[in-house]
Write a protein that holds these residues in place. Structure first.
Motif, PDB file in Angstrom:
ATOM      1  N   SER A 243      -3.013  -1.863  -5.193  1.00 28.63           N
ATOM      2  CA  SER A 243      -2.024  -0.912  -4.819  1.00 28.63           C
ATOM      3  C   SER A 243      -0.857  -1.387  -4.031  1.00 28.63           C
ATOM      4  O   SER A 243       0.295  -1.226  -4.515  1.00 28.63           O
ATOM      5  CB  SER A 243      -2.760  -0.045  -3.827  1.00 28.63           C
TER       6      SER A 243
ATOM      7  N   LEU B 232      -4.841   6.888  -7.815  1.00 31.96           N
ATOM      8  CA  LEU B 232      -3.979   5.710  -7.853  1.00 31.96           C
ATOM      9  C   LEU B 232      -3.491   5.517  -9.456  1.00 31.96           C
ATOM     10  O   LEU B 232      -2.520   5.369  -9.750  1.00 31.96           O
ATOM     11  CB  LEU B 232      -4.477   4.403  -7.244  1.00 31.96           C
TER      12      LEU B 232
ATOM     13  N   THR C  85       1.597   4.023  -2.831  1.00 34.21           N
ATOM     14  CA  THR C  85       0.496   3.367  -1.734  1.00 34.21           C
ATOM     15  C   THR C  85      -0.283   4.628  -0.931  1.00 34.21           C
ATOM     16  O   THR C  85      -1.501   4.101  -0.640  1.00 34.21           O
ATOM     17  CB  THR C  85       1.118   2.545  -0.954  1.00 34.21           C
TER      18      THR C  85
ATOM     19  N   SER D 262      -1.072   2.948   4.491  1.00 29.43           N
ATOM     20  CA  SER D 262      -1.213   2.602   3.282  1.00 29.43           C
ATOM     21  C   SER D 262      -0.230   1.131   2.890  1.00 29.43           C
ATOM     22  O   SER D 262      -0.416   0.636   2.027  1.00 29.43           O
ATOM     23  CB  SER D 262      -0.734   3.627   2.080  1.00 29.43           C
TER      24      SER D 262
END
Length: 470
Positions: A127, A421, A393, A251
């Motif tokens: 990510s 994601l 993210t 994130s």
């Protein structure tokens, strides 16, 4: 202006050289290099967090965003950042408590330890790689647009990008995270001073706030209301943006790590309050510059508007300081994020400390070259591209939150975040529908991700409690 440029650049480069010298240690461990000794005080912590958060996209992207889309840009970023400050206080406490229990060398390694699952760490690293690389490229793209427009016959566009990447590599390889934090502090001060000087100057050239608002109302009234003249600031857009920005400390690893390496929890709380004040101070003058652009350069391209407002319409010393300020902002943020990727990779490595350091430093070089290539293909919509990075993210936020909330976090969170994601990335590649139920992709994903995450966490909480009671 050349003389002023040389003077300010000499001061800036001298300060970077001194910071790298103070940060360098011949016998440092990888923890000293990558985590700055985990002993960062309030002032340095606040400046490094703020500088990493408000970068070239703020200095250049936000004025252009105000000029094109109107006052809703303040709600988009200003209000969202204020909400993030409150979240920082709670998350900083929970994160540091959990990190003290399992250890911390980076978010990916931390998550891997909490979930006791190697794929959890790989998911976090993937990510970060997918969305930090384009985000760093945005910074380089932004400063290259400006410098190329300001000095069109000096060197090619890609030359500015290459110079920035080389300085970034040398600086980070010598000083590590501590040197990057010093660079952030320098950049944060320069950014705040320069953007206020330019903001006030632009507001005066527009005839003052009341006059500027009247002129904008006559020429393009949509700029003064929601959802803006192009309809961008819809409720789903603003809510989804707020969620993505609030989740930045969760994130985006460069921010998560900065919370962990602070000296103590009291320093984290003071840092959070200071970041909130800094956010208001740094975003407000971008509105002034944007209003000036809406009055004087409503039909100009991004490059033409920015080079005029930040350079050609300013006094020579201010214009020179703006160039140095933008360069510093870009260098600071790209340093922080490329280094964060190196930290994430290193946290997944096993073996000797010396070997891990070599691999990490080589990886930082490779990441920098990838960023350099990416920067040549980015568009000029700097703020919207940054928002995509924040939203992307944030899809793995359930995993990080699960790790800090539970001693044995539910593995189902890994599956949920991985699916979210994957769908978000595929939507960007136009392989799946970009949004559904009349909502943009990120807003639609949050409508699913938030309740599913809450249900899984609540169920896990009571399951754990029942098991412990038994």
């Amino acid at each position: 202006m050349t003389g002023w440029l040389i003077f300010f650049f000499a001061l800036f480069l001298a300060s970077l050289g001194y910071a790298s010298y103070k940060s360098y240690s011949k016998n440092r461990s990888s923890d000293d290099f990558m985590l700055a000794g985990s002993n960062i005080g309030t002032i340095l912590g606040f400046l490094t967090f703020s500088a990493a958060l408000f970068s070239a996209f703020t200095f250049m992207g936000m004025p252009d965003f105000f000029r094109i889309h109107g006052v809703g840009a303040w709600i988009f970023l200003g209000l969202s950042d204020a909400l993030m400050v409150f979240f920082l206080i709670w998350f900083g406490y929970k994160l540091r408590k959990r990190a003290s229990e399992v250890g911390y060398k980076g978010v990916a390694g931390f998550i891997q330890s909490c979930f006791r699952n190697k794929w959890a760490g790989y998911l976090i690293f993937l990510s970060s790689f997918l969305f930090l690389i384009p985000y760093v490229a945005i910074q380089i793209r932004g400063i290259s647009i400006f410098l190329n427009a300001a000095f069109p016959d000096l060197i090619p566009y890609w030359g500015w990008s290459a110079i920035l990447v080389v300085i970034m590599l040398i600086y980070s390889e010598i000083g590590g995270l501590k040197a990057i934090m010093y660079s952030d502090a320098i950049q944060g001060v320069i950014l705040l001073v320069v953007i206020w000087i330019i903001g006030v100057t632009c507001l005066n050239m527009a005839g003052g706030l009341d006059s500027a608002l009247e002129k904008v109302a006559e020429s393009n009234a949509g700029l003064l209301s929601l959802p803006g003249p192009k309809g961008l600031f819809s409720s789903p857009f603003l809510i989804a943006s707020a969620i993505a920005i609030v989740m930045i400390p969760v994130s985006q690893p460069q921010f998560t790590t900065r919370l962990v390496v602070m000296k103590n929890l009291k320093s984290v709380h003071k840092m959070a309050y200071a970041v909130g004040i800094f956010a208001i101070l740094v975003i407000l003058p971008t509105a002034f510059i944007g209003l000036y652009g809406a009055v004087q350069y409503p039909e100009s391209s991004t490059a033409d508007f920015l080079s005029a407002a930040l350079l050609f319409d300013q006094a020579n010393p201010v214009a020179a300081l703006a160039v140095v300020g933008l360069f510093a902002a870009c260098l600071s943020t790209t340093n922080a994020q490329i280094f964060a990727l190196g930290t994430e990779l290193r946290s997944l490595l096993s073996g000797s400390d010396k070997r891990n350091m070599r691999i990490t430093q080589l990886a930082i070089l490779v990441f920098s070259l990838i960023v350099l290539v990416f920067s040549t293909y980015m568009s000029d919509e700097l703020v919207l591209l940054a928002r995509v990075s924040f939203a992307g993210t944030s899809m793995i936020a359930p995993v990080v939150l699960g790790a800090v909330l539970f001693k044995n976090p539910p593995k189902s969170l890994l599956i949920v975040s991985a699916i979210a994601l994957a769908y978000f990335v595929l939507s960007l590649l136009e392989l799946v529908p970009a949004g559904f139920a009349g909502l943009p992709t990120d807003a639609a994903m949050y409508c699913i991700l938030i309740p599913v995450t809450a249900i899984l966490m609540i169920a896990h909480h009571f399951t754990q409690k029942t098991t412990h009671d038994a």
